[in-house]
Design a protein around this motif. Sequence first.
Motif, PDB file in Angstrom:
ATOM      1  N   HIS A  21     -69.985 -71.307  40.709  1.00  0.00           N
ATOM      2  CA  HIS A  21     -70.956 -70.711  41.773  1.00  0.00           C
ATOM      3  C   HIS A  21     -72.803 -70.232  41.748  1.00  0.00           C
ATOM      4  O   HIS A  21     -73.477 -71.043  42.070  1.00  0.00           O
ATOM      5  N   ASP A  22     -72.660 -69.553  40.587  1.00  0.00           N
ATOM      6  CA  ASP A  22     -73.125 -68.643  40.326  1.00  0.00           C
ATOM      7  C   ASP A  22     -74.132 -69.945  38.989  1.00  0.00           C
ATOM      8  O   ASP A  22     -75.109 -69.967  39.394  1.00  0.00           O
ATOM      9  N   ARG A  23     -73.810 -70.543  38.504  1.00  0.00           N
ATOM     10  CA  ARG A  23     -74.345 -71.539  37.859  1.00  0.00           C
ATOM     11  C   ARG A  23     -75.005 -72.847  38.688  1.00  0.00           C
ATOM     12  O   ARG A  23     -76.287 -73.047  38.379  1.00  0.00           O
ATOM     13  N   MET A  24     -74.856 -72.835  39.711  1.00  0.00           N
ATOM     14  CA  MET A  24     -75.042 -74.516  40.987  1.00  0.00           C
ATOM     15  C   MET A  24     -76.100 -73.469  41.260  1.00  0.00           C
ATOM     16  O   MET A  24     -76.842 -74.279  42.009  1.00  0.00           O
ATOM     17  N   GLY A  30     -82.649 -71.572  40.248  1.00  0.00           N
ATOM     18  CA  GLY A  30     -83.709 -70.320  39.809  1.00  0.00           C
ATOM     19  C   GLY A  30     -83.096 -69.522  40.441  1.00  0.00           C
ATOM     20  O   GLY A  30     -82.692 -67.860  40.471  1.00  0.00           O
ATOM     21  N   ARG A  31     -81.880 -69.968  42.092  1.00  0.00           N
ATOM     22  CA  ARG A  31     -82.017 -68.639  42.757  1.00  0.00           C
ATOM     23  C   ARG A  31     -80.862 -67.263  41.876  1.00  0.00           C
ATOM     24  O   ARG A  31     -79.297 -68.318  41.117  1.00  0.00           O
ATOM     25  N   GLU A  32     -79.846 -66.833  42.698  1.00  0.00           N
ATOM     26  CA  GLU A  32     -78.599 -65.962  42.422  1.00  0.00           C
ATOM     27  C   GLU A  32     -78.074 -66.193  43.852  1.00  0.00           C
ATOM     28  O   GLU A  32     -78.117 -66.113  44.619  1.00  0.00           O
ATOM     29  N   LEU A  37     -84.351 -65.818  49.877  1.00  0.00           N
ATOM     30  CA  LEU A  37     -84.602 -67.108  50.023  1.00  0.00           C
ATOM     31  C   LEU A  37     -83.373 -68.242  50.821  1.00  0.00           C
ATOM     32  O   LEU A  37     -82.324 -68.398  49.864  1.00  0.00           O
ATOM     33  N   PRO A  38     -84.399 -69.239  51.147  1.00  0.00           N
ATOM     34  CA  PRO A  38     -82.894 -70.056  51.678  1.00  0.00           C
ATOM     35  C   PRO A  38     -83.019 -71.121  50.859  1.00  0.00           C
ATOM     36  O   PRO A  38     -83.652 -71.049  49.990  1.00  0.00           O
ATOM     37  N   LEU A  39     -81.728 -71.606  51.051  1.00  0.00           N
ATOM     38  CA  LEU A  39     -81.470 -72.966  50.012  1.00  0.00           C
ATOM     39  C   LEU A  39     -82.119 -74.003  49.743  1.00  0.00           C
ATOM     40  O   LEU A  39     -82.522 -74.230  51.591  1.00  0.00           O
ATOM     41  N   PRO A  40     -82.564 -74.562  49.323  1.00  0.00           N
ATOM     42  CA  PRO A  40     -83.252 -76.369  49.299  1.00  0.00           C
ATOM     43  C   PRO A  40     -82.210 -77.039  51.230  1.00  0.00           C
ATOM     44  O   PRO A  40     -81.580 -77.179  51.010  1.00  0.00           O
TER      45      PRO A  40
END
Length: 330
Positions: A21-24, A30-32, A37-40
């Motif tokens: 999940h972190d890698r995704m 570059g989200r963590e 921030l909202p996801l794309p």
Amino acid sequence: MGPAPSNPKGFWEHADISNLHDRMLRSMEGREWHSTLPLPRRWWLSQRIRPFRDEILSMLKRDFSDSPFWGIKDPRMARLLPLWKSILDDLECKPLFLHVIRNPIEVAASLETRDGFSLYKSILLWFNHVSEAEAETRGFPRSFVTFPQLLADWQSAVRRVARELEIEWPVDPGRIRRKVETFIDTTLKHHSESDVELLGECEIPPYVTNAYLELVKAAEQPDRDVSTVLSRSSEEFKKARQKYFPVFGMMNELLAGQLPALRQTMCEQDAAHAELYAEVPNRQTEVAWLRAELASIKSSRSWRLTAPLRMAAKVFRQLLGVKPPAQNSR
């Protein structure tokens, strides 16, 4: 995932899936896990997500193919449910969802202690997770339980969950009572805030308070439909984010990134100051000793006998234009 100082009993999250999940999330600009921030838009359909999807499928087949009844806990799933629902559909698995609700002020206090997050950031994280999880699980079998309900009477809570999800636990709760009660330790609940304190916290937006109180009611009234209140809260949040988030969100991200370094610098400076203060008595003793030695020298017979030589040296320096050594003004 095993225990840590912030959670001595362990996190009980699937380590491989949490890491994936972190890698995704990092692949999405570059989200963590803690990004506010909202996801794309429609991120789960992106080609860059396809390898992660395949990896999740492999993990599930590897770890759960022989288990007719299994579950996964990871807070990141709250924001990644569109992908997970698609994967479970491909596997012909019937998803059941359990929402564990905790007071957002308690969550913020925990995150401040463990990660140094501001109240603003923690509340955004809490709302993002609970609102997206609620919206994505509508129409599916689901149950809500509060953290205090589990601590106060876990057997009643899990039996109610079983009734609402129409399942039978593989092991009857009564048979594992002693093990569970040994595991549950209320002293490890480091932060406890009442709903009254939440309502009195002026920094918490109303849409957050309303969402939390509605979810608490859902845990107390199984047939309660929370979608109307949660949808309204989400719309209010989106409007507020559009208006203020570009400024406050970026400021918060910058501060969150700088805070660990600033705290480390402050700790190092405090340690250096403490070391200097500890040396002060030693330096004072040395100065007193040197002053005593100087007084002893000046009162000695040799000092008096060499006075003419010092006077001659002074005269020669003046004749040669050499400035005398600087004297300590103290």
